[in-house]
Design a protein around this motif. Structure first.
Motif, PDB file in Angstrom:
ATOM      1  N   UNK A  69      -5.933  -5.958  -7.043  1.00 26.24           N
ATOM      2  CA  UNK A  69      -6.260  -6.532  -5.740  1.00 26.24           C
ATOM      3  C   UNK A  69      -7.639  -6.042  -5.331  1.00 26.24           C
ATOM      4  N   UNK A  70      -8.503  -6.968  -4.933  1.00 26.04           N
ATOM      5  CA  UNK A  70      -9.879  -6.660  -4.521  1.00 26.04           C
ATOM      6  C   UNK A  70     -10.112  -7.177  -3.109  1.00 26.04           C
ATOM      7  N   UNK A  71     -11.068  -6.594  -2.420  1.00 27.06           N
ATOM      8  CA  UNK A  71     -11.457  -7.055  -1.091  1.00 27.06           C
ATOM      9  C   UNK A  71     -10.595  -6.525   0.036  1.00 27.06           C
ATOM     10  N   UNK A  72      -9.933  -5.403  -0.177  1.00 29.57           N
ATOM     11  CA  UNK A  72      -9.074  -4.824   0.859  1.00 29.57           C
ATOM     12  C   UNK A  72      -9.912  -4.160   1.947  1.00 29.57           C
ATOM     13  N   UNK A  73      -9.373  -4.121   3.141  1.00 23.15           N
ATOM     14  CA  UNK A  73     -10.078  -3.463   4.249  1.00 23.15           C
ATOM     15  C   UNK A  73      -9.937  -1.948   4.116  1.00 23.15           C
ATOM     16  N   UNK A  74     -10.832  -1.182   4.716  1.00 24.83           N
ATOM     17  CA  UNK A  74     -10.784   0.284   4.611  1.00 24.83           C
ATOM     18  C   UNK A  74      -9.522   0.914   5.204  1.00 24.83           C
ATOM     19  N   UNK A  75      -8.843   0.219   6.087  1.00 22.45           N
ATOM     20  CA  UNK A  75      -7.646   0.796   6.715  1.00 22.45           C
ATOM     21  C   UNK A  75      -6.363   0.531   5.912  1.00 22.45           C
ATOM     22  N   UNK A  76      -6.468  -0.069   4.739  1.00 17.05           N
ATOM     23  CA  UNK A  76      -5.295  -0.386   3.922  1.00 17.05           C
ATOM     24  C   UNK A  76      -4.648   0.887   3.383  1.00 17.05           C
ATOM     25  N   UNK A  77      -3.311   0.927   3.429  1.00 12.09           N
ATOM     26  CA  UNK A  77      -2.553   2.060   2.895  1.00 12.09           C
ATOM     27  C   UNK A  77      -1.596   1.564   1.814  1.00 12.09           C
ATOM     28  N   UNK A  78      -1.040   2.502   1.047  1.00  7.21           N
ATOM     29  CA  UNK A  78      -0.047   2.148   0.033  1.00  7.21           C
ATOM     30  C   UNK A  78       1.167   1.491   0.678  1.00  7.21           C
ATOM     31  N   UNK A  79       1.580   2.019   1.837  1.00  7.66           N
ATOM     32  CA  UNK A  79       2.766   1.492   2.516  1.00  7.66           C
ATOM     33  C   UNK A  79       2.550   0.060   2.989  1.00  7.66           C
ATOM     34  N   UNK A  80       1.392  -0.217   3.582  1.00  3.93           N
ATOM     35  CA  UNK A  80       1.136  -1.568   4.087  1.00  3.93           C
ATOM     36  C   UNK A  80       1.033  -2.576   2.947  1.00  3.93           C
ATOM     37  N   UNK A  81       0.431  -2.167   1.831  1.00  4.40           N
ATOM     38  CA  UNK A  81       0.303  -3.047   0.677  1.00  4.40           C
ATOM     39  C   UNK A  81       1.655  -3.293   0.023  1.00  4.40           C
ATOM     40  N   UNK A  82       2.460  -2.253  -0.075  1.00  4.21           N
ATOM     41  CA  UNK A  82       3.797  -2.384  -0.645  1.00  4.21           C
ATOM     42  C   UNK A  82       4.658  -3.311   0.208  1.00  4.21           C
ATOM     43  N   UNK A  83       4.582  -3.156   1.507  1.00  5.18           N
ATOM     44  CA  UNK A  83       5.350  -4.014   2.421  1.00  5.18           C
ATOM     45  C   UNK A  83       4.897  -5.465   2.313  1.00  5.18           C
ATOM     46  N   UNK A  84       3.598  -5.686   2.186  1.00  3.58           N
ATOM     47  CA  UNK A  84       3.037  -7.024   2.088  1.00  3.58           C
ATOM     48  C   UNK A  84       3.503  -7.740   0.817  1.00  3.58           C
ATOM     49  N   UNK A  85       3.512  -7.034  -0.314  1.00  3.38           N
ATOM     50  CA  UNK A  85       3.872  -7.655  -1.589  1.00  3.38           C
ATOM     51  C   UNK A  85       5.374  -7.631  -1.864  1.00  3.38           C
ATOM     52  N   UNK A  86       6.144  -6.845  -1.128  1.00  2.00           N
ATOM     53  CA  UNK A  86       7.579  -6.765  -1.376  1.00  2.00           C
ATOM     54  C   UNK A  86       8.322  -8.030  -0.963  1.00  2.00           C
ATOM     55  N   UNK A  87       7.673  -8.900  -0.201  1.00  5.10           N
ATOM     56  CA  UNK A  87       8.340 -10.172   0.131  1.00  5.10           C
ATOM     57  C   UNK A  87       8.448 -11.086  -1.087  1.00  5.10           C
ATOM     58  N   UNK A  88       7.744 -10.767  -2.173  1.00  9.29           N
ATOM     59  CA  UNK A  88       7.800 -11.566  -3.395  1.00  9.29           C
ATOM     60  C   UNK A  88       8.670 -10.938  -4.463  1.00  9.29           C
TER      61      UNK A  88
END
Length: 88
Positions: free
Chosen positions: A6-25
């Motif tokens: 994944x590229x182009x993430x904002x500086x405030x991105x965390x492992x938890x927020x990314x995991x939550x975002x992709x866990x819907x798939x």
């Protein structure tokens, strides 16, 4: 197991927020966010490991989506081939 890059993430991105975002798939097996050494903020890229069919669905749905004010790009990470050095 497939690794998504994944590229182009904002500086405030965390492992938890990314995991939550992709866990819907599907099930997210691991998340690795690359951080700046001094500030600890996200440097804009990460990798996620998911099962094959779930990763492909996440790829098609999340590529070029706006997340936290940034448009992210999602790619399948290429498998690294091991090279064998021959003795001469």
């Amino acid at each position: 197991m497939v690794t998504l890059s994944i590229r182009g993430l904002s500086p405030c991105t965390t492992e938890e927020s990314l995991s939550k975002l992709f866990s819907e798939f599907g099930v997210v097996h691991s998340v690795s966010v690359v951080r700046d050494l001094f500030t600890g903020k996200c440097r804009g890229f990460a990798t996620i490991k998911m099962e094959g069919h779930e990763a492909r669905l996440a790829l098609s749905e999340m590529n070029n989506r706006e997340v936290s004010g940034s448009t992210i790009r999602v790619y399948l990470e290429k498998a690294k081939l091991k090279t064998v050095k021959r003795r001469r």
